[in-house]
Design a protein around this motif. Structure first.
Motif, PDB file in Angstrom:
ATOM      1  N   GLN A 506       0.823  -1.203   0.000  1.00  0.00           N
ATOM      2  CA  GLN A 506       0.000   0.000   0.000  1.00  0.00           C
ATOM      3  C   GLN A 506       0.865   1.265   0.000  1.00  0.00           C
ATOM      4  N   VAL A 507       0.366   2.294  -0.679  1.00  0.00           N
ATOM      5  CA  VAL A 507       0.938   3.636  -0.604  1.00  0.00           C
ATOM      6  C   VAL A 507      -0.138   4.524   0.000  1.00  0.00           C
ATOM      7  N   ARG A 508       0.197   5.159   1.133  1.00  0.00           N
ATOM      8  CA  ARG A 508      -0.781   5.975   1.850  1.00  0.00           C
ATOM      9  C   ARG A 508      -0.268   7.409   1.969  1.00  0.00           C
ATOM     10  N   LEU A 509      -1.200   8.344   2.103  1.00  0.00           N
ATOM     11  CA  LEU A 509      -0.843   9.753   2.188  1.00  0.00           C
ATOM     12  C   LEU A 509      -1.639  10.405   3.309  1.00  0.00           C
ATOM     13  N   LYS A 510      -0.939  11.172   4.157  1.00  0.00           N
ATOM     14  CA  LYS A 510      -1.573  11.960   5.209  1.00  0.00           C
ATOM     15  C   LYS A 510      -1.210  13.420   5.018  1.00  0.00           C
ATOM     16  N   ALA A 511      -2.105  14.298   5.442  1.00  0.00           N
ATOM     17  CA  ALA A 511      -1.848  15.741   5.389  1.00  0.00           C
ATOM     18  C   ALA A 511      -2.138  16.322   6.763  1.00  0.00           C
ATOM     19  N   LEU A 512      -1.123  16.948   7.380  1.00  0.00           N
ATOM     20  CA  LEU A 512      -1.219  17.453   8.742  1.00  0.00           C
ATOM     21  C   LEU A 512      -0.975  18.957   8.737  1.00  0.00           C
ATOM     22  N   SER A 513      -1.786  19.668   9.481  1.00  0.00           N
ATOM     23  CA  SER A 513      -1.631  21.124   9.559  1.00  0.00           C
ATOM     24  C   SER A 513      -0.354  21.471  10.310  1.00  0.00           C
ATOM     25  N   VAL A 514       0.356  22.490   9.836  1.00  0.00           N
ATOM     26  CA  VAL A 514       1.594  22.916  10.486  1.00  0.00           C
ATOM     27  C   VAL A 514       1.335  23.930  11.589  1.00  0.00           C
ATOM     28  N   SER A 515       0.096  24.393  11.749  1.00  0.00           N
ATOM     29  CA  SER A 515      -0.174  25.438  12.734  1.00  0.00           C
ATOM     30  C   SER A 515      -1.344  25.126  13.657  1.00  0.00           C
ATOM     31  N   THR A 516      -2.170  24.136  13.317  1.00  0.00           N
ATOM     32  CA  THR A 516      -3.311  23.786  14.169  1.00  0.00           C
ATOM     33  C   THR A 516      -3.330  22.276  14.370  1.00  0.00           C
ATOM     34  N   ASP A 517      -4.103  21.832  15.339  1.00  0.00           N
ATOM     35  CA  ASP A 517      -4.215  20.397  15.622  1.00  0.00           C
ATOM     36  C   ASP A 517      -5.290  19.768  14.744  1.00  0.00           C
ATOM     37  N   THR A 518      -5.113  19.897  13.430  1.00  0.00           N
ATOM     38  CA  THR A 518      -6.098  19.361  12.494  1.00  0.00           C
ATOM     39  C   THR A 518      -5.394  18.608  11.374  1.00  0.00           C
ATOM     40  N   ALA A 519      -6.183  17.817  10.669  1.00  0.00           N
ATOM     41  CA  ALA A 519      -5.693  17.080   9.508  1.00  0.00           C
ATOM     42  C   ALA A 519      -6.553  17.417   8.307  1.00  0.00           C
ATOM     43  N   LEU A 520      -5.977  17.247   7.118  1.00  0.00           N
ATOM     44  CA  LEU A 520      -6.698  17.433   5.855  1.00  0.00           C
ATOM     45  C   LEU A 520      -7.127  16.053   5.378  1.00  0.00           C
ATOM     46  N   GLU A 521      -8.419  15.856   5.213  1.00  0.00           N
ATOM     47  CA  GLU A 521      -8.930  14.545   4.831  1.00  0.00           C
ATOM     48  C   GLU A 521      -8.926  14.400   3.308  1.00  0.00           C
ATOM     49  N   LEU A 522      -8.404  13.255   2.823  1.00  0.00           N
ATOM     50  CA  LEU A 522      -8.404  12.948   1.393  1.00  0.00           C
ATOM     51  C   LEU A 522      -9.676  12.185   1.049  1.00  0.00           C
ATOM     52  N   LEU A 523     -10.350  12.624  -0.019  1.00  0.00           N
ATOM     53  CA  LEU A 523     -11.586  11.987  -0.460  1.00  0.00           C
ATOM     54  C   LEU A 523     -11.360  11.287  -1.793  1.00  0.00           C
ATOM     55  N   GLY A 524     -11.877  10.068  -1.916  1.00  0.00           N
ATOM     56  CA  GLY A 524     -11.784   9.323  -3.154  1.00  0.00           C
ATOM     57  C   GLY A 524     -12.859   9.724  -4.140  1.00  0.00           C
ATOM     58  N   PRO A 525     -12.897   9.063  -5.315  1.00  0.00           N
ATOM     59  CA  PRO A 525     -13.901   9.410  -6.336  1.00  0.00           C
ATOM     60  C   PRO A 525     -15.332   9.265  -5.845  1.00  0.00           C
ATOM     61  N   ASP A 526     -15.549   8.379  -4.869  1.00  0.00           N
ATOM     62  CA  ASP A 526     -16.904   8.186  -4.349  1.00  0.00           C
ATOM     63  C   ASP A 526     -17.252   9.173  -3.249  1.00  0.00           C
TER      64      ASP A 526
END
Length: 748
Positions: A506-526
């Motif tokens: 598997q290849v996975r990707l996460k996105a984390l905010s550099v200034s707040t305690d939040t994450a950016l959620e990745l959405l698929g085609p569905d």
């Protein structure tokens, strides 16, 4: 030593003053030793179980014991505890921490009832993690969840200051005192007053998360069999201070202490860990002191010889360009080399000659920037008999530190629109380019850093690590400036290490905010959350080596035990894995030993619906992942047949009963347990026979006795026609394995 006990008690009562109506029930003075006096019926000396010896420091009365970190003292008392009323009194001094700077638990004392398993009966006095409060916690979960808690601020405490703590109790309440003054109270809970108790000073619970290396000096640890009043506690506090020698109040010399290195990336608090070629002891001179950010702790080698190496590792690659060594005293290091782990080998970055004589404690060296997750410093010249370092710092350009980014919520989302992998079928040792396309549906408010990981998600997180490689990217154009509705591309260059497994990963990707305690959620085609963005199909083998016929047996060759595996006589050696990983499979297989002892741990026996399927998925992954790295692997499958805590709670009638009437572990005479285990093992064997790796299984090792198997008790014991030991052993063997615990099912 028993002859000294009355003298110690008399001395303590004189110090305490006229209010001491009774002698202490327990007294540990720590005056150069860990012995304590227990006075239940007659005074006797008990010896502590210690993690390590010393050190001792000048204290308010004689000496005090430095505890905490990896150092603790435990006393086991079979009678006389927990008294119906009493007072615990001790003096404490923070040696290398303050409540304002410590984010860890710091334990002072605990009383733990040892007659229970999987329940909590205890009283703990400690500083909470990430908190500036002193906490008293009393718990009894045997009959419901009964607890009491007191918290009081200690944010004014400083290093090198003695403070007095006292906890008194009776049938109605607990009362906490700090430096002779009341600090809080709570309603008391009922605790057993018979049975075995552990009295621990220092780090009481080694398995807790958020434990640090903070050290605390402790003096005059005493338990009185009476609940002292506020005035009595105040009298004791004042009398002890008045009688203390002047050296007890000498503050540590901070004149030569250096502040933390700015921009240091090699900190345990930020996820770094350290290794060393050797270290002098566990008490105070171990390598963890190099990355604690504290200039008062240090590392020394075990022997005064050179070279000595120190290595820092991180969970993700970092950009690095400088190393700083802090010496305890100037002039101890005259030459060192710096290496980075690069493409499966150590790469020399720089050789350094330090000017001598040198009057500075710090020596440093810059090098060309490199991205790596391991850095090693080899000290090659200097004064080996005096070599002592307080800090190994590593710096680099400004960059996000992933371990500092701890998202707790998702506030924004982005669409994943595609990914490409080149080459499409890479081999270990090659660099792979992975391009990811993302499209923000609307303007992003936060700036994010991206973590790409090539890894298989473990079935038992924390007990397996099937990560292959990671890469971190902070986009040149901050994500808050990305135009909505337009695709943005991220390009990752990832080196595949030598242990990269064969086949798709598997290849996975996460996105984390550099200034707040939040994450950016990745959405698929569905429109749903996307965890996997691609597959990396690695080709590890040109031609996989042939497998050995898994026939295994034990024999004696020249009077030595040997293992017969596929007709070849080998030493009886197998690699045992509790927490396997691809790199372990790879490096261990290079030894020529291809027999692996793989466990179902942490999964045990349970008859809950769906639990057995989880065990199968867990074993599936472990065996299949091994073969992806070492196709010559053969397995001894270790099935943990101890019942889970859930099974024990649902089946109280199948458990042993202790002398105090409390429920203990499972009874191995329980018919229900034995019948359940037999069916569980049969199902497991039937399942394994359907798997493609079945021909690689050399044997099985059922593990059942998690407690002494000589215990008596339980309910509904079966008749045992052959005799108890023979029948018990026979019942625990899987079908086809009668009397031989680890042999091939097809070749007995």
């Amino acid at each position: 030593m028993r002859g000294t006990a009355p003298l110690l008690i008399t001395s303590l009562m004189i110090c305490a003053g006229a209010w001491a109506q009774q002698g202490p029930l327990f007294y540990a003075p720590f005056d150069g030793g860990d012995e304590a006096t227990l006075s239940v019926q007659a005074p006797e000396t008990i010896i502590a179980y210690t993690t390590m010896n010393g050190p001792y420091v000048p204290a308010l009365k004689g000496k005090g014991r430095v505890l905490g970190g990896m150092n603790r003292c435990s006393y086991f008392v079979d009678s006389g505890f927990f008294p119906a009323e009493g007072t615990c009194s001790l003096w404490v001094r923070a040696e290398d921490w303050t409540p304002a700077t410590s984010d860890h638990f710091v334990f002072f004392a605990s009383f733990t009832y040892t007659e229970v398993q999987r329940d909590y009966v205890r009283v703990i006095l400690y500083k909470m993690y990430n908190d500036r409060n002193l906490t008293v916690l009393a718990q009894n979960t045997v009959a419901g969840d009964k607890s009491a808690r007191i918290q009081a601020p200690i944010n004014v405490w400083q290093e090198g200051e003695w403070h007095h703590l006292a906890l008194s109790w009776d049938a109605a309440r607990y009362r906490l005192f700090i430096d002779g003054e009341p600090a809080g109270e709570a309603a008391a809970i009922e605790l057993p007053d018979t049975g075995r108790w552990e009295i621990a000073v220092g780090t009481s619970y080694k398995g807790w998360a958020y434990l640090g290396k903070e050290k605390t000096a402790i003096d005059e640890f005493t338990v009185w069999p009476q609940a002292l009043s506020s005035e009595e506690v105040r009298q004791y506090y004042q009398a002890t201070l008045k009688a203390a020698p002047p050296e007890a109040f000498e503050k540590p010399d901070l004149a030569d202490r250096l502040p933390p290195v700015e921009g240091n990336l090699a900190l345990a608090a930020d996820g770094a860990f350290v290794l060393a070629s050797s270290f002098a002891n566990y008490e105070s001179l171990y390598p963890d002191n190099l990355i604690d950010g504290n200039d008062t702790t240090s590392w020394r080698p075990f022997e005064p010889s050179l070279p000595q190496w120190l290595e820092v590792r991180w969970g993700v690659p970092l950009r690095l360009n400088e190393v700083i060594l802090r010496q305890k005293n100037p002039g101890q290091v005259s030459a060192f080399s710096i290496y980075a782990w690069d493409r499966d080998a150590w790469k020399l970055l720089r050789e350094v000659e330090v000017d001598t004589p040198h009057d500075e404690r710090e020596v440093s060296a810059a090098f060309d920037e490199i991205t790596t997750d391991r850095l090693r410093v080899v000290v090659e010249g200097g004064l080996p008999e005096d070599l002592e370092l307080t800090t190994l710092a590593v710096r680099g350009p400004k960059q996000p530190i992933i371990t500092r980014l701890k998202p707790s919520t998702v506030t924004e989302r982005i669409a994943f629109t595609g990914a490409t992998v080149a080459p499409t079928r890479p081999r270990p040792g090659q660099t792979v380019t992975i391009e990811v396309s993302l499209r923000p549906p609307r303007k992003l408010q936060n700036d994010y850093v991206f973590l790409l990981e090539i890894a298989d998600r473990p079935e038992a997180p924390g007990y397996s690590d099937f990560s292959v490689a990671k890469a971190v990217m902070e986009p040149e154009t901050p994500t808050s400036q990305w135009p909505p509705g337009q695709d943005r591309k991220l390009k990752f260059e990832v080196y595949l290490p030598a242990y990269a497994p064969d086949g798709p990963t598997q290849v996975r990707l996460k996105a984390l905010s550099v200034s707040t305690d939040t994450a950016l959620e990745l959405l698929g085609p569905d429109g749903n959350q996307l965890n996997e963005i691609a597959k990396l199909d690695t080709r590890r083998f040109k031609t996989p080596p042939g497998r050995v016929e898994p026939s295994v047996g034990l024999s004696f060759v020249n009077a030595s035990a040997s293992l017969s595996l596929g007709g070849e006589i080998l030493p009886p050696v197998a690699w045992a894995f509790t927490a396997p990983s691809y790199d372990r499979y790879h490096y261990y297989s290079q030894t020529g030993v291809h027999l692996y002892h793989l466990k179902t741990h942490p999964l045990r026996y349970d008859d809950e619906p769906g639990y057995f399927e989880g065990v199968c998925r867990h074993l599936d992954q472990r065996l299949a992942c091994t073969l992806r790295v070492d196709p010559a692997a053969q397995f001894i499958v270790h099935a943990d047949l101890r019942p889970t805590p859930g099974w024990l709670e649902r089946n109280p009638g199948e458990r042993l009963v202790t002398a105090t009437g409390l429920l203990g572990p499972v009874s191995y005479s329980s018919a229900k347990y034995n019948q359940g285990v037999q069916e569980y093992v049969r199902r497991l064997l039937r399942y394994l026979k359907t798997r493609p790796y079945y021909d690689s299984i050399a044997g099985y090792l059922p593990m059942s006795c998690g407690a002494p198997d000589s215990a008596m008790g339980g309910s509904r014991a079966e008749p045992l026609p052959e005799g108890p030991l023979e029948a018990h052993h026979r019942r625990l063997q899987p079908a086809g394995h009668r009397g031989v615990p680890a042999v091939a099912e097809r070749q007995v």
